[in-house]
Structures are given as C-alpha cells and as structure tokens.
Motif scaffolding. Sequence first.
Motif, PDB file in Angstrom:
ATOM      1  N   ASP A 222      11.258  36.806  55.326  1.00 12.01           N
ATOM      2  CA  ASP A 222      11.607  37.420  53.858  1.00 12.01           C
ATOM      3  C   ASP A 222      11.005  38.513  53.540  1.00 12.01           C
ATOM      4  OD1 ASP A 222      10.194  37.666  51.617  1.00 12.01           O
ATOM      5  OD2 ASP A 222       9.331  35.332  50.983  1.00 12.01           O
ATOM      6  N   PRO A 223      11.586  39.520  53.582  1.00 15.00           N
ATOM      7  CA  PRO A 223      11.461  41.073  53.614  1.00 15.00           C
ATOM      8  C   PRO A 223      10.138  40.914  52.320  1.00 15.00           C
ATOM      9  CG  PRO A 223      14.034  39.882  52.477  1.00 15.00           C
ATOM     10  CD  PRO A 223      12.951  38.803  52.317  1.00 15.00           C
ATOM     11  N   ALA A 224       9.596  40.319  51.797  1.00 13.49           N
ATOM     12  CA  ALA A 224       8.188  40.685  51.435  1.00 13.49           C
ATOM     13  C   ALA A 224       7.137  40.852  51.229  1.00 13.49           C
ATOM     14  CB  ALA A 224       8.476  39.472  49.858  1.00 13.49           C
ATOM     15  N   THR A 225       7.609  40.218  52.772  1.00  9.50           N
ATOM     16  CA  THR A 225       6.156  40.075  53.659  1.00  9.50           C
ATOM     17  C   THR A 225       6.005  41.734  54.110  1.00  9.50           C
ATOM     18  OG1 THR A 225       6.774  37.694  54.259  1.00  9.50           O
ATOM     19  CG2 THR A 225       4.783  39.345  55.961  1.00  9.50           C
ATOM     20  N   VAL A 226       6.872  42.122  54.615  1.00 10.69           N
ATOM     21  CA  VAL A 226       6.456  44.157  55.129  1.00 10.69           C
ATOM     22  C   VAL A 226       5.981  44.791  53.874  1.00 10.69           C
ATOM     23  CG1 VAL A 226       7.516  45.772  55.943  1.00 10.69           C
ATOM     24  CG2 VAL A 226       7.817  43.676  57.130  1.00 10.69           C
ATOM     25  N   LEU A 227       6.702  44.122  52.220  1.00  9.26           N
ATOM     26  CA  LEU A 227       6.131  45.466  51.374  1.00  9.26           C
ATOM     27  C   LEU A 227       5.048  44.707  50.875  1.00  9.26           C
ATOM     28  CD1 LEU A 227       9.140  44.970  49.454  1.00  9.26           C
ATOM     29  CD2 LEU A 227       8.735  46.610  50.218  1.00  9.26           C
ATOM     30  N   ALA A 228       4.430  43.535  51.109  1.00 13.31           N
ATOM     31  CA  ALA A 228       3.318  43.206  50.765  1.00 13.31           C
ATOM     32  C   ALA A 228       2.403  43.668  52.157  1.00 13.31           C
ATOM     33  CB  ALA A 228       3.242  41.805  50.975  1.00 13.31           C
ATOM     34  N   PHE A 229       2.262  43.479  52.953  1.00  9.16           N
ATOM     35  CA  PHE A 229       1.688  44.164  54.482  1.00  9.16           C
ATOM     36  C   PHE A 229       0.876  45.006  54.181  1.00  9.16           C
ATOM     37  CE2 PHE A 229       0.831  46.380  57.987  1.00  9.16           C
ATOM     38  CZ  PHE A 229      -0.649  44.537  59.032  1.00  9.16           C
ATOM     39  N   ASN A 230       2.898  45.679  53.676  1.00 11.07           N
ATOM     40  CA  ASN A 230       1.838  47.744  53.930  1.00 11.07           C
ATOM     41  C   ASN A 230       1.166  47.954  52.461  1.00 11.07           C
ATOM     42  OD1 ASN A 230       3.351  47.884  55.566  1.00 11.07           O
ATOM     43  ND2 ASN A 230       5.576  49.040  54.606  1.00 11.07           N
ATOM     44  N   ALA A 231       1.036  47.299  51.915  1.00 10.36           N
ATOM     45  CA  ALA A 231       0.592  47.624  50.707  1.00 10.36           C
ATOM     46  C   ALA A 231      -0.771  47.166  50.388  1.00 10.36           C
ATOM     47  CB  ALA A 231       1.273  46.452  49.248  1.00 10.36           C
ATOM     48  N   ALA A 232      -0.874  46.125  51.589  1.00  7.01           N
ATOM     49  CA  ALA A 232      -2.420  45.422  51.525  1.00  7.01           C
ATOM     50  C   ALA A 232      -3.149  46.662  52.530  1.00  7.01           C
ATOM     51  CB  ALA A 232      -1.996  43.998  51.966  1.00  7.01           C
ATOM     52  N   VAL A 233      -2.460  46.857  53.915  1.00  7.45           N
ATOM     53  CA  VAL A 233      -3.217  47.982  54.398  1.00  7.45           C
ATOM     54  C   VAL A 233      -3.068  49.022  53.704  1.00  7.45           C
ATOM     55  CG1 VAL A 233      -3.006  49.363  56.408  1.00  7.45           C
ATOM     56  CG2 VAL A 233      -2.062  47.483  56.380  1.00  7.45           C
ATOM     57  N   ALA A 234      -2.633  49.436  52.631  1.00  4.92           N
ATOM     58  CA  ALA A 234      -2.296  50.829  52.200  1.00  4.92           C
ATOM     59  C   ALA A 234      -4.027  50.826  51.069  1.00  4.92           C
ATOM     60  CB  ALA A 234      -1.500  51.288  51.034  1.00  4.92           C
ATOM     61  N   MET A 235      -3.946  49.485  50.400  1.00  2.00           N
ATOM     62  CA  MET A 235      -5.298  49.814  49.569  1.00  2.00           C
ATOM     63  C   MET A 235      -6.141  49.103  50.411  1.00  2.00           C
ATOM     64  SD  MET A 235      -6.677  48.952  46.522  1.00  2.00           S
ATOM     65  CE  MET A 235      -5.131  47.928  45.410  1.00  2.00           C
ATOM     66  N   GLN A 236      -6.058  48.795  51.830  1.00  2.00           N
ATOM     67  CA  GLN A 236      -7.949  49.002  52.707  1.00  2.00           C
ATOM     68  C   GLN A 236      -7.899  50.330  53.414  1.00  2.00           C
ATOM     69  OE1 GLN A 236      -9.821  45.609  52.796  1.00  2.00           O
ATOM     70  NE2 GLN A 236      -8.094  44.982  51.109  1.00  2.00           N
ATOM     71  N   ALA A 237      -6.904  50.518  53.130  1.00  2.00           N
ATOM     72  CA  ALA A 237      -7.354  52.341  54.037  1.00  2.00           C
ATOM     73  C   ALA A 237      -7.402  53.229  52.805  1.00  2.00           C
ATOM     74  CB  ALA A 237      -6.445  52.068  54.734  1.00  2.00           C
ATOM     75  N   ASN A 238      -7.749  53.150  51.297  1.00  2.00           N
ATOM     76  CA  ASN A 238      -7.138  54.028  50.828  1.00  2.00           C
ATOM     77  C   ASN A 238      -5.965  54.917  50.721  1.00  2.00           C
ATOM     78  OD1 ASN A 238      -9.180  52.840  48.111  1.00  2.00           O
ATOM     79  ND2 ASN A 238     -10.164  53.623  50.015  1.00  2.00           N
ATOM     80  N   VAL A 239      -5.128  55.244  51.234  1.00  3.48           N
ATOM     81  CA  VAL A 239      -3.861  55.302  51.221  1.00  3.48           C
ATOM     82  C   VAL A 239      -2.433  55.175  50.360  1.00  3.48           C
ATOM     83  CG1 VAL A 239      -4.578  56.548  54.068  1.00  3.48           C
ATOM     84  CG2 VAL A 239      -2.594  54.473  53.690  1.00  3.48           C
ATOM     85  N   PRO A 240      -1.689  55.927  50.397  1.00  3.32           N
ATOM     86  CA  PRO A 240      -0.576  55.452  49.386  1.00  3.32           C
ATOM     87  C   PRO A 240       0.016  54.986  50.479  1.00  3.32           C
ATOM     88  CG  PRO A 240      -0.551  57.547  49.804  1.00  3.32           C
ATOM     89  CD  PRO A 240      -1.984  57.315  50.421  1.00  3.32           C
ATOM     90  N   VAL A 241       0.655  53.848  49.687  1.00  2.65           N
ATOM     91  CA  VAL A 241       1.973  52.801  50.378  1.00  2.65           C
ATOM     92  C   VAL A 241       2.789  53.686  51.285  1.00  2.65           C
ATOM     93  CG1 VAL A 241       3.206  50.565  50.088  1.00  2.65           C
ATOM     94  CG2 VAL A 241       1.042  50.827  48.636  1.00  2.65           C
ATOM     95  N   ALA A 242       3.656  54.104  50.626  1.00  7.85           N
ATOM     96  CA  ALA A 242       4.295  55.423  51.048  1.00  7.85           C
ATOM     97  C   ALA A 242       4.006  55.552  52.426  1.00  7.85           C
ATOM     98  CB  ALA A 242       4.569  56.498  50.497  1.00  7.85           C
ATOM     99  N   ALA A 243       2.868  55.729  52.947  1.00  8.01           N
ATOM    100  CA  ALA A 243       2.365  56.121  53.801  1.00  8.01           C
ATOM    101  C   ALA A 243       2.202  55.026  55.280  1.00  8.01           C
ATOM    102  CB  ALA A 243       0.578  56.458  53.936  1.00  8.01           C
TER     103      ALA A 243
END
Length: 580
Positions: free
Chosen positions: A401-422
């Motif tokens: 599911d392509p959404a998995t990578v997008l959701a994982f990136n957003a989750a890491v960004a939220m936990q690390a307090n960095v933008p999703v684009a990072a």
Amino acid sequence: MLHISLIASLALCLEGAVLPTFVFPEEEDLYFGQNVDQIKRDIGRALDNGCLDAWPLEDQTEIAVVFRHDSMVPETSDFYIQYQMEQVAADKAQDAAVGFRSLADHVQYKRKLAGALQVWEWSPHQMDFLKATMPGDIAKKLAYVPLSSSTDATDGCDAVLDEDWCQQDEPADVLFFGSMTESRKRLCNMVDEELDRLKSGGRTFSHQCVSGSFGEALKCKVCKAKIIYSDHSREGASLEVHRINPLLTQGKAVVSAKSADKFLDSLYQGAIELVDSQEIPKAISKLLLDDVRRMKLEWRSFALSQQLQRKAQSVLCQAFRSMANLATESLDSYDAWKRAGLQDYVPYVAERRMQTCLTGNCSNMTNGTIPTPTPTPMTTLSKVQAGGLATLRSSEDVCQDPATVLAFNAAVAMQANVPVAAVSSGCSSAMVSPPSPSHSPSPTPSPSPTPTPSPSPTPTPSPSPSPSPAASPVVPPNSSNSSNSTSGRRLQAASYYMINMTYVVELTVHPNETNQTSIDLVNILAAMKTSDLQTEMIQQLANFNKTFDVTQGTYLTVEALTAPQTATVTSVTSGTVSEI
C-alpha cells in the motif's frame, strides 16, 4: 565589535545605497517583549546574510517595527512595518474585556495597515482573509513572517524563583492567564470541577486563573505551573502563538483550544495539546496524572520553539527581498511615500538619532536600534543526514500500500518535530509462518534500498532526552483472532508479516550550524518511542482510510527502533536554507 559596525556603516554610506536601521518601540513591552527580542535577532541575522542588499535608497532611513494596532511610531522613523497581531479574521468580540473588537470597528487600523511599508502576518489563515478583504495595494504588502520568541540564560526560571517575593507567591499546578471573557470564566470553572473530581479520588492539584498579571509576576507563576492552558477570546480565532511561543521557549506543557487556522494547528500539534475547548479540562487531567506524558510534551514544546526560531530566518529573508522590491517600485514617488501614514499617529517620544556618515559620525546608539552590519555572503550550505530502521509486525503486507510510506514519513516527522518533506523511507516485507516440523526457520526481511532523501528545511535543535523502552505489541504474535479475509496480502491465522522501514531525515543548514544540528538530529531520533511512533502511524494511515481492528484480526505494531549513532554531512552548492 562596535568599532567594526561603525566602519561598516560608514563604508555603506559612501558606496551608494545605505541599509536602513530598525527601531522597536515595544521592546520593553510586558506583553510582546520576548517576541520583540527574537525579531531583533532575526533582523540582525537577515541583514548579515545579505537579505536586504537590494534596498535601493541612498539616504539613511529608519524603519520602526511595531506590534500593537494602536502602537506609536517614532518621530524619527521614515517608514514602519506593522506586525499584524490582531484576530482580524475572527468573529466580532462581544466582551468588553477584549480591546480589539473587529477589523470593521477599527477604521484607523485599516489606515495604519495601508500606510505601512510592509505588513507582517503570523497566521496563514489571516493572510488569506486580509488578501480577500483589503484593497490590492495593501494585499501586495502582506508577508507571512512566523512569530517566535527568544530564550537565553537570563530568560530561565532560576532567577525569578530565587526571589523572596516569588517564593512567597502561591503556586498553581494549573494556570490560565489573560483577559477574562465570559467563555474563559466558564472554562476556568470547568477546570475547577475537573480538579475537584481528581481530589475526590485522592489526587490534589491547585489551579489559578489570573488577569492583569505581566512581567516578572507572571513569569513567577508560569515557572511554578506544571500546565498552562489557553482558550480563544472569540469564535473563529487563530492560534494565539504570541501567548504560546514564550511558554515553549521555557519547555512548558501547554493545552490549547483548536483554532480556525488549520496550518498553525498542524504545526503546533504534538508540541502542545490541541483539543476542542470543552475537552481542555480532561486534557489537563490526563497530563496531571501522567508525569511521563507531560514531560514528553515539555520536551517537544522546547524543540518546536527552536524550530520556529530557525524557520524565521529563511522566511524573513524572503520578506526583506519583497520589501526591497516594493521600495524600488516606489522610487518615483519617494518624497510622498517616505512618511506615508505616519501623520495619523502620536509620535513615540525618542531622542532624534542622526547618521551623518560623511563626517564620520555614524552613531547607532539609540536604544532599540540594530547597527547595520556588514553583509556576509553565504556561498555554501550543509546537508545533515541521519537515519535508522523501524521493525514492524503486521497482519498484512502493508508495503503493498503506497499510503504506508507516506504515513510512516509523517509519523517520523511528527515524532522528530521536523517537516514531512525532510523524511524519506523505504519499505520491505517478509512473511513469517508458524513453526512446524517441516518448516524452515522464518525468513529474515531483506534490507530495503536506501531512500532518496528529499530537500528539507532548517533543523530543530532540542534537548537530548534518554531513549525510551520499546512498546508492547498490541496483538500477540500468534493471535488466534486473525481474519481469513484478504486485503492486499492478508494472512491466515498465526501467520504475519515482518516489515522493515528504513528512513533518512535530511536537514539543510548553514555551515556554522552543522555540528550542533548533527548532534541534535541523532539525539532526537534516538528519543523516539516505539509506542508513540505506532500510535502516530496508525492515525496517519486512518487519514488514507486504512484502519486496523484487533477484534477482526488486523493489526500493525512497531516492534523495535534502531537509532542512528552518527550523522553524515555533505556540502552543497550555493542556495538558501529550505523553509520549515
């Protein structure tokens, strides 16, 4: 340093166009003081980085930066920038306690916005409102400049807490401060009722709602409080970042009502507890009863304050370049334009400050003025990268599911307090079957390819907390509740998928920030918890209509996190720091 600044000012005067100086009438303001301190630092760095080198005027000019809608402009100033701080897009305030009722009620403020050299706005939601409701000549002056607050050793709590008067001041575990509108009074009563409920269960906490408290007196109360909460003074308001940001710099746990500005809510979510207004008492209760949760929120609040300070640099640089273009376009009508709008305001009483470079008297000693520094060209930038591995267990092959990578990136960004684009990541999976005499050992997931990092903004320096223990899985490995339905590649009972998510966080910074950013990035990734990453990832997947139901045998758990030990640094060609 002063001698160098004076020489730089003289050189600029003699070469043609002269960079303006800036004054801040509200730098001692009890309400906006910390915000003013930070914008002074940001402007100084922006000038040093050449962001206003295109300024076209050859005369020495002074620009006042003012915050309040009724603030006074110094009589020495040639121009002013209005930092638009009012809730202009909100509903009209009904309470007399609110000073600014609505933009429609303040015709003079509209004239003030029209007369400004530039209007800085802290809320994207309000930017859209002003563009839609104000004349076009005002709309083109608008610039989005995020608000941040300063913090240094003198801003901490130790000094004020050592004061005798502060030690005698009654502490409050839970604190609200601000104008007491009727809705805020009701909220204070609701918090009292919630704390009474906790008291009946054997847990006692103190609570204060204060109005008219500023400066050191308010700081004493804030430093003693475990939780500070905030609510809007009217419907349709944007997030009160001018009130929240100084709290973030002290690493305070903040609970606030959701706002009409979805961008700001998204930016601050995770660093503060954002809930519906009526849910604020329950959110406070949860933080009071869970010290670990509250301490985590405090850490994130400080991390966001540092991110906001770094973000201000690139955005302010863009605003200054736009301001220089506006000045260039107006050169033909310079005499009429120079002091446009100033006649409507009571002059701010200030000693007249002159800069007569031809006589060598380039004095910039008036309080609140930033001496014009020598621009320092930035020829290279640094990319700081650090990454790790997350091991997941799932009832189905989520890598399909392509959404998995997008959701994982957003989750890491939220936990690390960095933008999703990072954040960039790769996903690999392997099916694990239950052991049997005829079966070989379960396969090990093959490593996924290293993802291609996407450009990212300035990093978020933060304290270095200790890593937290791994989360317990939601579902046992051999759950008998596994579903026989197929969605993607869903498994029969007792079989599951092991998922490897490799990820990289990449931040673009100035070379002098490389070492600290490397340390901070490694620490912030090492501090991520499996339980928090799991919760955030499931929430993000829900945004793509992907849900898991343990009772139906579908699940996704984060089993382990492998944090980076070091960061890698590479130099890149000339450019600007990515926005965050």
